[in-house]
Design a protein around this motif. Structure first.
Motif, PDB file in Angstrom:
ATOM      1  N   PHE A  92       6.602  13.245 -13.533  1.00  0.00           N
ATOM      2  CA  PHE A  92       5.414  12.391 -13.597  1.00  0.00           C
ATOM      3  C   PHE A  92       4.677  12.409 -12.263  1.00  0.00           C
ATOM      4  CE2 PHE A  92       3.530   8.086 -13.137  1.00  0.00           C
ATOM      5  CZ  PHE A  92       2.587   8.174 -14.138  1.00  0.00           C
ATOM      6  N   GLY A  93       5.421  12.327 -11.167  1.00  0.00           N
ATOM      7  CA  GLY A  93       4.801  12.366  -9.842  1.00  0.00           C
ATOM      8  C   GLY A  93       4.069  13.664  -9.580  1.00  0.00           C
ATOM      9  N   ILE A  94       4.601  14.768 -10.074  1.00  0.00           N
ATOM     10  CA  ILE A  94       3.936  16.072  -9.896  1.00  0.00           C
ATOM     11  C   ILE A  94       2.732  16.190 -10.827  1.00  0.00           C
ATOM     12  CG2 ILE A  94       4.209  18.568 -10.221  1.00  0.00           C
ATOM     13  CD1 ILE A  94       7.165  18.142  -9.307  1.00  0.00           C
ATOM     14  N   LEU A  95       2.937  15.889 -12.110  1.00  0.00           N
ATOM     15  CA  LEU A  95       1.872  16.083 -13.100  1.00  0.00           C
ATOM     16  C   LEU A  95       0.649  15.218 -12.827  1.00  0.00           C
ATOM     17  CD1 LEU A  95       3.962  16.342 -16.384  1.00  0.00           C
ATOM     18  CD2 LEU A  95       2.848  18.192 -15.108  1.00  0.00           C
ATOM     19  N   ARG A  96       0.845  14.001 -12.325  1.00  0.00           N
ATOM     20  CA  ARG A  96      -0.317  13.128 -12.129  1.00  0.00           C
ATOM     21  C   ARG A  96      -1.191  13.564 -10.965  1.00  0.00           C
ATOM     22  NH1 ARG A  96       1.337   7.215 -10.182  1.00  0.00           N
ATOM     23  NH2 ARG A  96      -0.196   6.884 -11.759  1.00  0.00           N
ATOM     24  N   ASN A  97      -0.729  14.529 -10.180  1.00  0.00           N
ATOM     25  CA  ASN A  97      -1.524  15.037  -9.069  1.00  0.00           C
ATOM     26  C   ASN A  97      -2.228  16.355  -9.392  1.00  0.00           C
ATOM     27  OD1 ASN A  97      -1.145  13.200  -6.703  1.00  0.00           O
ATOM     28  ND2 ASN A  97       0.969  13.486  -7.346  1.00  0.00           N
ATOM     29  N   LEU A  98      -2.012  16.898 -10.587  1.00  0.00           N
ATOM     30  CA  LEU A  98      -2.706  18.126 -10.973  1.00  0.00           C
ATOM     31  C   LEU A  98      -4.165  17.802 -11.278  1.00  0.00           C
ATOM     32  CD1 LEU A  98       0.033  19.785 -13.210  1.00  0.00           C
ATOM     33  CD2 LEU A  98      -0.504  20.235 -10.805  1.00  0.00           C
ATOM     34  N   PRO A  99      -5.097  18.649 -10.813  1.00  0.00           N
ATOM     35  CA  PRO A  99      -6.517  18.280 -10.867  1.00  0.00           C
ATOM     36  C   PRO A  99      -7.235  18.552 -12.184  1.00  0.00           C
ATOM     37  CG  PRO A  99      -6.263  20.338  -9.697  1.00  0.00           C
ATOM     38  CD  PRO A  99      -4.874  19.869 -10.042  1.00  0.00           C
ATOM     39  N   TRP A 100      -6.562  18.992 -13.219  1.00  0.00           N
ATOM     40  CA  TRP A 100      -7.259  19.305 -14.460  1.00  0.00           C
ATOM     41  C   TRP A 100      -6.719  18.452 -15.615  1.00  0.00           C
ATOM     42  CZ3 TRP A 100      -4.367  22.882 -11.695  1.00  0.00           C
ATOM     43  CH2 TRP A 100      -3.116  23.173 -12.216  1.00  0.00           C
ATOM     44  N   ALA A 101      -7.551  18.368 -16.673  1.00  0.00           N
ATOM     45  CA  ALA A 101      -7.162  17.575 -17.842  1.00  0.00           C
ATOM     46  C   ALA A 101      -6.006  18.273 -18.549  1.00  0.00           C
ATOM     47  CB  ALA A 101      -8.360  17.442 -18.779  1.00  0.00           C
ATOM     48  N   MET A 146       0.861  -1.184   0.000  1.00  0.00           N
ATOM     49  CA  MET A 146       0.000   0.000   0.000  1.00  0.00           C
ATOM     50  C   MET A 146       0.893   1.228   0.000  1.00  0.00           C
ATOM     51  SD  MET A 146      -2.978  -1.343   0.002  1.00  0.00           S
ATOM     52  CE  MET A 146      -4.092  -0.051   0.365  1.00  0.00           C
ATOM     53  N   CYS A 147       0.506   2.248  -0.720  1.00  0.00           N
ATOM     54  CA  CYS A 147       1.305   3.468  -0.820  1.00  0.00           C
ATOM     55  C   CYS A 147       1.087   4.329   0.421  1.00  0.00           C
ATOM     56  CB  CYS A 147       0.941   4.237  -2.078  1.00  0.00           C
ATOM     57  SG  CYS A 147       1.893   5.756  -2.264  1.00  0.00           S
ATOM     58  N   GLY A 148       2.139   4.527   1.180  1.00  0.00           N
ATOM     59  CA  GLY A 148       2.047   5.360   2.374  1.00  0.00           C
ATOM     60  C   GLY A 148       1.768   6.815   2.045  1.00  0.00           C
ATOM     61  N   LEU A 149       2.377   7.332   0.987  1.00  0.00           N
ATOM     62  CA  LEU A 149       2.144   8.721   0.587  1.00  0.00           C
ATOM     63  C   LEU A 149       0.672   8.940   0.255  1.00  0.00           C
ATOM     64  CD1 LEU A 149       3.425  11.523  -0.140  1.00  0.00           C
ATOM     65  CD2 LEU A 149       3.453  10.702  -2.493  1.00  0.00           C
ATOM     66  N   ASN A 150       0.087   8.018  -0.484  1.00  0.00           N
ATOM     67  CA  ASN A 150      -1.316   8.150  -0.853  1.00  0.00           C
ATOM     68  C   ASN A 150      -2.215   8.010   0.370  1.00  0.00           C
ATOM     69  OD1 ASN A 150      -4.019   6.691  -1.916  1.00  0.00           O
ATOM     70  ND2 ASN A 150      -3.237   8.181  -3.401  1.00  0.00           N
ATOM     71  N   ARG A 151      -1.874   7.109   1.256  1.00  0.00           N
ATOM     72  CA  ARG A 151      -2.678   6.899   2.457  1.00  0.00           C
ATOM     73  C   ARG A 151      -2.658   8.134   3.360  1.00  0.00           C
ATOM     74  NH1 ARG A 151      -1.121   1.798   5.699  1.00  0.00           N
ATOM     75  NH2 ARG A 151      -2.047   0.832   3.900  1.00  0.00           N
ATOM     76  N   TRP A 152      -1.499   8.774   3.501  1.00  0.00           N
ATOM     77  CA  TRP A 152      -1.365   9.897   4.425  1.00  0.00           C
ATOM     78  C   TRP A 152      -1.750  11.237   3.810  1.00  0.00           C
ATOM     79  CZ3 TRP A 152       3.952   7.509   5.487  1.00  0.00           C
ATOM     80  CH2 TRP A 152       3.821   6.468   6.386  1.00  0.00           C
ATOM     81  N   THR A 153      -1.525  11.416   2.504  1.00  0.00           N
ATOM     82  CA  THR A 153      -1.756  12.730   1.898  1.00  0.00           C
ATOM     83  C   THR A 153      -2.836  12.741   0.829  1.00  0.00           C
ATOM     84  OG1 THR A 153      -0.113  12.438   0.148  1.00  0.00           O
ATOM     85  CG2 THR A 153       0.674  13.328   2.259  1.00  0.00           C
ATOM     86  N   GLY A 154      -3.170  11.596   0.282  1.00  0.00           N
ATOM     87  CA  GLY A 154      -4.118  11.544  -0.827  1.00  0.00           C
ATOM     88  C   GLY A 154      -3.463  11.807  -2.174  1.00  0.00           C
ATOM     89  N   LEU A 155      -2.156  12.074  -2.182  1.00  0.00           N
ATOM     90  CA  LEU A 155      -1.427  12.304  -3.429  1.00  0.00           C
ATOM     91  C   LEU A 155      -0.951  10.979  -4.005  1.00  0.00           C
ATOM     92  CD1 LEU A 155       0.740  15.362  -2.337  1.00  0.00           C
ATOM     93  CD2 LEU A 155      -1.339  15.389  -3.730  1.00  0.00           C
ATOM     94  N   HIS A 156      -0.758  10.959  -5.317  1.00  0.00           N
ATOM     95  CA  HIS A 156      -0.263   9.762  -5.995  1.00  0.00           C
ATOM     96  C   HIS A 156       1.237   9.891  -6.210  1.00  0.00           C
ATOM     97  CE1 HIS A 156      -4.345   8.548  -6.707  1.00  0.00           C
ATOM     98  NE2 HIS A 156      -4.599   9.693  -7.314  1.00  0.00           N
ATOM     99  N   CYS A 157       1.997   8.931  -5.718  1.00  0.00           N
ATOM    100  CA  CYS A 157       3.442   8.918  -5.966  1.00  0.00           C
ATOM    101  C   CYS A 157       3.676   8.369  -7.380  1.00  0.00           C
ATOM    102  CB  CYS A 157       4.161   8.073  -4.916  1.00  0.00           C
ATOM    103  SG  CYS A 157       3.982   6.296  -5.129  1.00  0.00           S
ATOM    104  N   PRO A 158       4.892   8.464  -7.903  1.00  0.00           N
ATOM    105  CA  PRO A 158       5.142   7.933  -9.251  1.00  0.00           C
ATOM    106  C   PRO A 158       4.881   6.435  -9.375  1.00  0.00           C
ATOM    107  CG  PRO A 158       6.903   9.417  -8.627  1.00  0.00           C
ATOM    108  CD  PRO A 158       6.043   9.225  -7.402  1.00  0.00           C
ATOM    109  N   GLY A 159       4.899   5.704  -8.276  1.00  0.00           N
ATOM    110  CA  GLY A 159       4.664   4.262  -8.330  1.00  0.00           C
ATOM    111  C   GLY A 159       3.233   3.844  -8.063  1.00  0.00           C
TER     112      GLY A 159
END
Length: 138
Positions: A117-126, A34-47
């Motif tokens: 990739f880790g930054i861009l995949r967390n941006l909220p717009w298309a 399980m991704c700890g970053l996603n669990r704690w922050t809601g952000l998606h890491c590159p993995g």
């Protein structure tokens, strides 16, 4: 060839095979990864999404795997192909016959690509939110 090196390689392949079997038969929900970053922050890491991508690949759905983590589905096979001569050379106790040389510039390109990739995949717009692994879950 040193037999103990071949034994280590075969043991690694067996562990990977058991892991693939476990994931294919038990499903993503049974995975202890399980991704700890996603669990704690809601952000998606590159993995994030790689477990679901591996599950999709094991069930013959490469496009779905690509949608869960496009960078991982492109970079990991390439890194695996680059590691193959290293592994063969290690088992044979010979210098590897490299077909691609990964120098420091290429390593930096890879690091920058993963961070971007880790930054861009967390941006909220298309179109950037399409990089998030949850895009297929909806």
């Amino acid at each position: 060839m040193k037999p103990w090196r071949l034994a280590i390689l075969l043991a690694g392949c067996a562990v990977a095979g058991v892991g693939a079997w476990w994931l294919a038969t038990r499903g993503v929900a049974a995975s202890p990864l399980m991704c700890g970053l996603n669990r704690w922050t809601g952000l998606h890491c590159p993995g994030c999404g790689m477990t679901r991508a591996a599950y999709s690949l094991l069930h013959g759905h490469p496009w779905q795997a690509f949608r869960f983590n496009p960078l991982g589905m492109v970079v990991l096979p390439l890194l695996g192909l680059m590691a193959l001569p290293e592994i063969i050379g290690w088992v044979k106790n010979e210098p590897p016959k490299r077909w691609v040389r990964l120098n420091h510039r290429w390593a930096m390109v890879l690091v920058v690509a993963v961070i971007a990739f880790g930054i861009l995949r967390n941006l909220p717009w298309a179109p950037f939110h399409w990089l998030a692994p949850t895009s297929l879950a909806k």
